[in-house]
Design a protein around this motif. Structure first.
Motif, PDB file in Angstrom:
ATOM      1  N   ALA A 176       0.602  -1.016  -0.012  1.00 46.53           N
ATOM      2  CA  ALA A 176       0.383  -0.200   0.418  1.00 46.53           C
ATOM      3  C   ALA A 176       1.152   1.147   0.301  1.00 46.53           C
ATOM      4  CB  ALA A 176      -0.997   0.137   0.621  1.00 46.53           C
ATOM      5  N   CYS A 177       1.882   0.879   0.207  1.00 45.35           N
ATOM      6  CA  CYS A 177       3.154   2.299   0.614  1.00 45.35           C
ATOM      7  C   CYS A 177       4.071   2.441  -0.529  1.00 45.35           C
ATOM      8  CB  CYS A 177       3.481   2.817   1.693  1.00 45.35           C
ATOM      9  SG  CYS A 177       4.511   1.230   2.248  1.00 45.35           S
ATOM     10  N   GLY A 178       4.150   1.734  -1.701  1.00 47.56           N
ATOM     11  CA  GLY A 178       4.833   1.200  -2.405  1.00 47.56           C
ATOM     12  C   GLY A 178       5.871   0.180  -2.573  1.00 47.56           C
ATOM     13  N   VAL A 179       6.671   0.186  -0.849  1.00 44.61           N
ATOM     14  CA  VAL A 179       7.639  -1.089  -1.171  1.00 44.61           C
ATOM     15  C   VAL A 179       7.169  -2.445  -1.179  1.00 44.61           C
ATOM     16  CG1 VAL A 179       8.587  -1.363   0.810  1.00 44.61           C
ATOM     17  CG2 VAL A 179       7.962   0.709   0.552  1.00 44.61           C
ATOM     18  N   ARG A 180       8.114  -2.888  -2.819  1.00 42.17           N
ATOM     19  CA  ARG A 180       7.934  -4.472  -2.771  1.00 42.17           C
ATOM     20  C   ARG A 180       8.711  -5.188  -2.149  1.00 42.17           C
ATOM     21  NH1 ARG A 180       9.353  -4.653  -7.427  1.00 42.17           N
ATOM     22  NH2 ARG A 180      10.597  -2.845  -7.875  1.00 42.17           N
ATOM     23  N   CYS A 181       8.362  -6.416  -2.191  1.00 41.64           N
ATOM     24  CA  CYS A 181       9.084  -7.296  -1.420  1.00 41.64           C
ATOM     25  C   CYS A 181       9.756  -8.289  -2.420  1.00 41.64           C
ATOM     26  CB  CYS A 181       8.603  -7.311  -0.202  1.00 41.64           C
ATOM     27  SG  CYS A 181      10.594  -8.407   0.181  1.00 41.64           S
TER      28      CYS A 181
END
Length: 257
Positions: A176-181
């Protein structure tokens, strides 16, 4: 040099050799400024010098990934110096050999202090920094041992399995906050860590027979996978585990020639 990572700030652990060094060089080739982290300064300095000689941008941070304070400080310092953190590659690992019935508790824990705890500390710190700057990409390096049981490496296998599922949870929280893992899952790769198991022609040949592509990987092939997941080309990919193993994890019955 090309520019798929132009302007990006990337932090790579275990960057003095093997997959980490290849990843640092590959990201720099594509325009990233790379902070190479590890315990020993000499190999890190060699990687940084190689990148700079090729026209790339790199610097080093000496820190033991199993030491929370030192590791977190290194990441935060790098982000403060460059204004942000765009890519975090948690590659550092440690492992012990031994049968389950003879393994000490100390040896069991040794598999987790760097591989799991370090990945958690690196990911947590990166998430905090990336949320503040609008997003980023975290790539955690697991192992095919985290997908299948591996005799004499129960601790390492358990630790790498933890990295895979931990990363799925991180992806869910960070989306939701643009942090991909995402996770890269290597098979057998020709690195200093595997030098013992590939020490002679016969041992190497026996290992390669178990791999559908009939060869071990080069570190650069893993680095290419990391580069893709770090880049904007993978902007809609999160929570994925990408095997880079020559087909080993897809093959139930290996035909031995």
């Amino acid at each position: 040099m090309t520019s798929r990572m132009a302007g990006k700030i990337a932090f790579v652990t275990g960057g003095g050799s093997g997959i980490g060094a290849a990843t640092a060089k590959r990201l720099a080739q594509e325009g990233a400024t790379v902070i190479v982290c590890g315990r020993r300064e000499a190999p890190l300095a060699e990687v940084v010098e190689s990148i700079r000689q090729s026209g790339g941008k790199a610097e080093l941070k000496v820190a033991d990934v199993s030491n929370e304070r030192a590791f977190v400080s290194a990441i935060e310092e790098a982000a403060a110096e460059h204004g942000r953190l765009d890519v975090m590659v948690n590659n550092a690992m440690a492992y012990t050999w031994g049968s389950v019935d003879s393994m000490s508790t100390e040896d069991w824990h040794a598999n987790f202090s760097t591989t799991v705890d370090g990945t958690f500390w690196g990911t947590r710190t990166a998430m905090r920094l990336m949320k503040d700057s609008g997003g980023g990409s975290i790539i955690n390096i697991a192992s095919i041992c985290g997908l299948f049981g591996t005799a004499w490496m129960s601790g390492y296998s358990a630790a790498k399995a933890a990295v895979i599922n931990f990363s799925r949870a991180v992806a869910s929280e960070g989306a939701a906050c643009g942090v991909r893992c995402n996770v890269v899952v290597p098979g057998v790769v020709a690195t200093p860590a595997t030098a013992g198991m590939l020490s002679d022609d016969q041992t190497r040949a026996n290992t390669e027979k178990l791999i559908p592509m009939r060869r071990v990987a080069r570190p650069e092939e893993l680095a290419n996978a990391v580069l893709f997941l770090a880049s904007d080309e993978a902007s809609y990919i999160t929570g994925a585990s990408l095997p880079v193993d020559g087909g080993r994890s897809s093959d139930l019955y290996t035909v031995l020639e």
